[in-house]
Write a protein that holds these residues in place. Structure first.
Motif, PDB file in Angstrom:
ATOM      1  N   ASN A   1      -8.265  -8.590  13.541  1.00 20.00           N
ATOM      2  CA  ASN A   1      -9.067  -9.631  13.544  1.00 20.00           C
ATOM      3  C   ASN A   1      -8.599  -9.404  11.675  1.00 20.00           C
ATOM      4  O   ASN A   1      -8.340 -10.207  11.546  1.00 20.00           O
ATOM      5  CB  ASN A   1      -9.810  -9.985  14.023  1.00 20.00           C
ATOM      6  CG  ASN A   1      -9.903 -11.226  15.191  1.00 20.00           C
ATOM      7  OD1 ASN A   1      -9.693 -11.751  15.380  1.00 20.00           O
ATOM      8  ND2 ASN A   1      -9.577  -9.878  16.345  1.00 20.00           N
TER       9      ASN A   1
ATOM     10  N   ASP B   1      -5.308  -9.611  10.709  1.00 25.88           N
ATOM     11  CA  ASP B   1      -4.621 -11.778  11.160  1.00 25.88           C
ATOM     12  C   ASP B   1      -5.143 -12.261  10.203  1.00 25.88           C
ATOM     13  O   ASP B   1      -3.957 -13.113   9.547  1.00 25.88           O
ATOM     14  CB  ASP B   1      -5.631 -11.477  12.431  1.00 25.88           C
ATOM     15  CG  ASP B   1      -4.557 -11.086  13.301  1.00 25.88           C
ATOM     16  OD1 ASP B   1      -3.827 -10.569  13.352  1.00 25.88           O
ATOM     17  OD2 ASP B   1      -4.930 -11.699  14.472  1.00 25.88           O
TER      18      ASP B   1
ATOM     19  N   PHE C   1      -2.949 -14.566   7.476  1.00 29.87           N
ATOM     20  CA  PHE C   1      -2.970 -15.209   7.069  1.00 29.87           C
ATOM     21  C   PHE C   1      -3.007 -15.736   5.429  1.00 29.87           C
ATOM     22  O   PHE C   1      -2.566 -17.187   5.581  1.00 29.87           O
ATOM     23  CB  PHE C   1      -4.030 -15.892   8.035  1.00 29.87           C
ATOM     24  CG  PHE C   1      -4.691 -17.689   7.091  1.00 29.87           C
ATOM     25  CD1 PHE C   1      -3.761 -18.490   8.550  1.00 29.87           C
ATOM     26  CD2 PHE C   1      -4.904 -18.174   6.759  1.00 29.87           C
ATOM     27  CE1 PHE C   1      -3.607 -19.376   8.283  1.00 29.87           C
ATOM     28  CE2 PHE C   1      -5.319 -19.846   7.162  1.00 29.87           C
ATOM     29  CZ  PHE C   1      -4.234 -20.377   7.589  1.00 29.87           C
TER      30      PHE C   1
ATOM     31  N   SER D   1       2.178 -21.115   7.400  1.00 30.16           N
ATOM     32  CA  SER D   1       1.196 -21.255   7.968  1.00 30.16           C
ATOM     33  C   SER D   1       0.669 -22.412   9.531  1.00 30.16           C
ATOM     34  O   SER D   1       0.582 -21.701   9.904  1.00 30.16           O
ATOM     35  CB  SER D   1      -0.417 -21.785   7.050  1.00 30.16           C
ATOM     36  OG  SER D   1      -0.428 -21.118   5.874  1.00 30.16           O
TER      37      SER D   1
ATOM     38  N   TYR E   1       2.264 -20.136  12.307  1.00 33.45           N
ATOM     39  CA  TYR E   1       1.131 -19.199  12.480  1.00 33.45           C
ATOM     40  C   TYR E   1       0.065 -19.807  13.239  1.00 33.45           C
ATOM     41  O   TYR E   1      -0.505 -18.855  14.257  1.00 33.45           O
ATOM     42  CB  TYR E   1       1.039 -18.207  10.944  1.00 33.45           C
ATOM     43  CG  TYR E   1       0.061 -17.443  11.407  1.00 33.45           C
ATOM     44  CD1 TYR E   1       0.255 -16.021  11.954  1.00 33.45           C
ATOM     45  CD2 TYR E   1      -1.382 -16.964  11.064  1.00 33.45           C
ATOM     46  CE1 TYR E   1      -0.221 -15.095  12.274  1.00 33.45           C
ATOM     47  CE2 TYR E   1      -1.915 -15.978  10.491  1.00 33.45           C
ATOM     48  CZ  TYR E   1      -1.399 -15.097  11.796  1.00 33.45           C
ATOM     49  OH  TYR E   1      -1.819 -14.448  11.683  1.00 33.45           O
ATOM     50  N   THR E   2      -0.189 -20.781  13.133  1.00 33.17           N
ATOM     51  CA  THR E   2      -1.420 -21.405  13.801  1.00 33.17           C
ATOM     52  C   THR E   2      -0.829 -22.636  15.298  1.00 33.17           C
ATOM     53  O   THR E   2      -1.745 -22.430  16.085  1.00 33.17           O
ATOM     54  CB  THR E   2      -2.324 -21.732  12.557  1.00 33.17           C
ATOM     55  OG1 THR E   2      -1.163 -23.425  12.127  1.00 33.17           O
ATOM     56  CG2 THR E   2      -3.345 -21.036  12.021  1.00 33.17           C
TER      57      THR E   2
ATOM     58  N   ARG F   1      -0.015 -21.852  18.629  1.00 32.32           N
ATOM     59  CA  ARG F   1      -1.202 -21.513  19.738  1.00 32.32           C
ATOM     60  C   ARG F   1      -1.807 -22.680  20.661  1.00 32.32           C
ATOM     61  O   ARG F   1      -2.502 -22.417  21.670  1.00 32.32           O
ATOM     62  CB  ARG F   1      -2.354 -20.560  19.335  1.00 32.32           C
ATOM     63  CG  ARG F   1      -2.292 -20.157  17.962  1.00 32.32           C
ATOM     64  CD  ARG F   1      -3.683 -18.893  17.101  1.00 32.32           C
ATOM     65  NE  ARG F   1      -2.971 -18.639  16.069  1.00 32.32           N
ATOM     66  CZ  ARG F   1      -3.797 -18.272  15.442  1.00 32.32           C
ATOM     67  NH1 ARG F   1      -5.214 -17.971  15.786  1.00 32.32           N
ATOM     68  NH2 ARG F   1      -3.063 -17.080  13.740  1.00 32.32           N
TER      69      ARG F   1
ATOM     70  N   GLY G   1       1.691 -15.409  15.790  1.00 32.40           N
ATOM     71  CA  GLY G   1       0.451 -16.566  16.563  1.00 32.40           C
ATOM     72  C   GLY G   1       0.176 -16.360  17.508  1.00 32.40           C
ATOM     73  O   GLY G   1      -1.053 -16.102  18.365  1.00 32.40           O
TER      74      GLY G   1
ATOM     75  N   GLU H   1      -1.080 -12.644  19.310  1.00 33.42           N
ATOM     76  CA  GLU H   1      -2.377 -13.327  18.290  1.00 33.42           C
ATOM     77  C   GLU H   1      -3.432 -13.576  19.423  1.00 33.42           C
ATOM     78  O   GLU H   1      -4.949 -12.772  19.525  1.00 33.42           O
ATOM     79  CB  GLU H   1      -2.848 -13.241  17.363  1.00 33.42           C
ATOM     80  CG  GLU H   1      -5.088 -13.899  16.720  1.00 33.42           C
ATOM     81  CD  GLU H   1      -4.932 -14.339  15.384  1.00 33.42           C
ATOM     82  OE1 GLU H   1      -5.341 -14.551  15.550  1.00 33.42           O
ATOM     83  OE2 GLU H   1      -3.574 -14.575  15.092  1.00 33.42           O
ATOM     84  N   THR H   2      -3.281 -14.727  20.130  1.00 38.74           N
ATOM     85  CA  THR H   2      -3.476 -15.792  21.291  1.00 38.74           C
ATOM     86  C   THR H   2      -4.132 -14.800  22.218  1.00 38.74           C
ATOM     87  O   THR H   2      -4.886 -15.147  23.225  1.00 38.74           O
ATOM     88  CB  THR H   2      -2.887 -16.938  21.329  1.00 38.74           C
ATOM     89  OG1 THR H   2      -3.246 -17.694  20.140  1.00 38.74           O
ATOM     90  CG2 THR H   2      -3.776 -17.982  22.987  1.00 38.74           C
TER      91      THR H   2
ATOM     92  N   ASP I   1     -11.504 -12.545  11.110  1.00 35.83           N
ATOM     93  CA  ASP I   1     -10.694 -12.923  10.529  1.00 35.83           C
ATOM     94  C   ASP I   1     -10.560 -14.260   9.556  1.00 35.83           C
ATOM     95  O   ASP I   1      -9.804 -14.785   8.865  1.00 35.83           O
ATOM     96  CB  ASP I   1     -10.562 -13.599  11.677  1.00 35.83           C
ATOM     97  CG  ASP I   1      -8.897 -14.025  11.923  1.00 35.83           C
ATOM     98  OD1 ASP I   1      -7.774 -14.434  11.353  1.00 35.83           O
ATOM     99  OD2 ASP I   1      -8.434 -14.969  13.072  1.00 35.83           O
ATOM    100  N   GLU I   2     -12.091 -14.993   9.184  1.00 35.74           N
ATOM    101  CA  GLU I   2     -12.559 -15.821   8.060  1.00 35.74           C
ATOM    102  C   GLU I   2     -12.675 -15.808   7.249  1.00 35.74           C
ATOM    103  O   GLU I   2     -12.545 -16.390   6.525  1.00 35.74           O
ATOM    104  CB  GLU I   2     -13.241 -17.149   9.240  1.00 35.74           C
ATOM    105  CG  GLU I   2     -13.406 -17.590  10.669  1.00 35.74           C
ATOM    106  CD  GLU I   2     -11.946 -18.032  10.469  1.00 35.74           C
ATOM    107  OE1 GLU I   2     -11.135 -18.906   9.413  1.00 35.74           O
ATOM    108  OE2 GLU I   2     -10.733 -18.550  11.526  1.00 35.74           O
TER     109      GLU I   2
END
Length: 225
Positions: free
Chosen positions: A26, A29, A33, A54, A57-58, A61, A117, A120-121, A155-156
């Protein structure tokens, strides 16, 4: 009393490996991002196309989460986790080669980040589904909380600033050094810059019965209800 003692024990070596692997993944990841729009901005000046990387990438999911959930439930979770992360490593290496050797295009970036993406899920879902076979039942709450915390922090909060710091460090090194004019070994940053400069730019010239898709549709119907 036994449950209290069980909850006080360590989560074990297997859980530590799972936690470290998931946290490291992560973290990458989060860096990716930030790197996605920066890579796209080197290939096009269109802000919509840059933002689209972006999104690529998201957004997938949302449409593949049910399918990946069914696959995680029906497949061997350990093998699925290993396979998914190996595929992510291959895609990341392919992206690096594309940047380095100059065959990366904007649509190449879109395809790679869509794949990353979706994978990653599947990797994150596999990590959660694997917990019951790694820790005792009375430790699931604590183990799950630590996995979620590691994912959110890496990740964030850590990954994106780390990616931006790497970019700033590269720019600082570039400003403090002179670019070699003779052939020979060069830094990776100069190689990446040359690769993108030579690339044409648009702006500048199972455990349950039933099929996988059927079970995924059942999951969507349950959410609507």
């Amino acid at each position: 009393m036994s449950s209290v003692r069980g909850s006080d024990r360590g989560l074990g070596r297997d859980y530590t490996k799972l936690w470290l692997g998931n946290a490291t993944s992560n973290l990458g990841d989060g860096v990716m991002f930030v790197a996605a729009p920066l890579l796209a901005s080197m290939l096009t000046e269109n802000p919509l196309l840059v933002a689209g990387v972006s999104v690529a990438y998201t957004l997938p999911r949302i449409f593949t989460s049910m399918v990946t959930g069914v696959l995680v439930d029906r497949a061997d979770r350990r093998m699925l986790m290993v396979s998914v992360n190996a595929a992510r490593a291959v895609l990341t290496a392919l992206l690096g080669c594309g940047v380095l050797f100059g065959f990366a295009s904007l649509w190449f970036l879109y395809a790679v980040f869509v794949g990353l993406g979706v994978l990653e899920t599947a990797a994150d879902n596999s990590a959660f589904a694997l917990l019951p076979s790694v820790v005792a039942d009375e430790q699931l709450d604590r183990a799950n909380a630590r996995i979620v915390s590691a994912q959110l922090v890496a990740d964030e909060f850590v990954g994106p600033p780390l990616g931006d710091s790497c970019l700033g460090w590269r720019r600082h090194c570039r400003s403090c050094s002179t670019r070699p004019r003779s052939p020979g070994p060069r830094s990776v940053s100069f190689c990446c810059e040359d690769a993108f400069a030579s690339t044409p730019s648009a702006g500048r010239r199972g455990r349950q019965s039933g099929g996988t898709w059927l079970l995924a549709c059942d999951g969507c119907a349950a959410i609507r209800c």
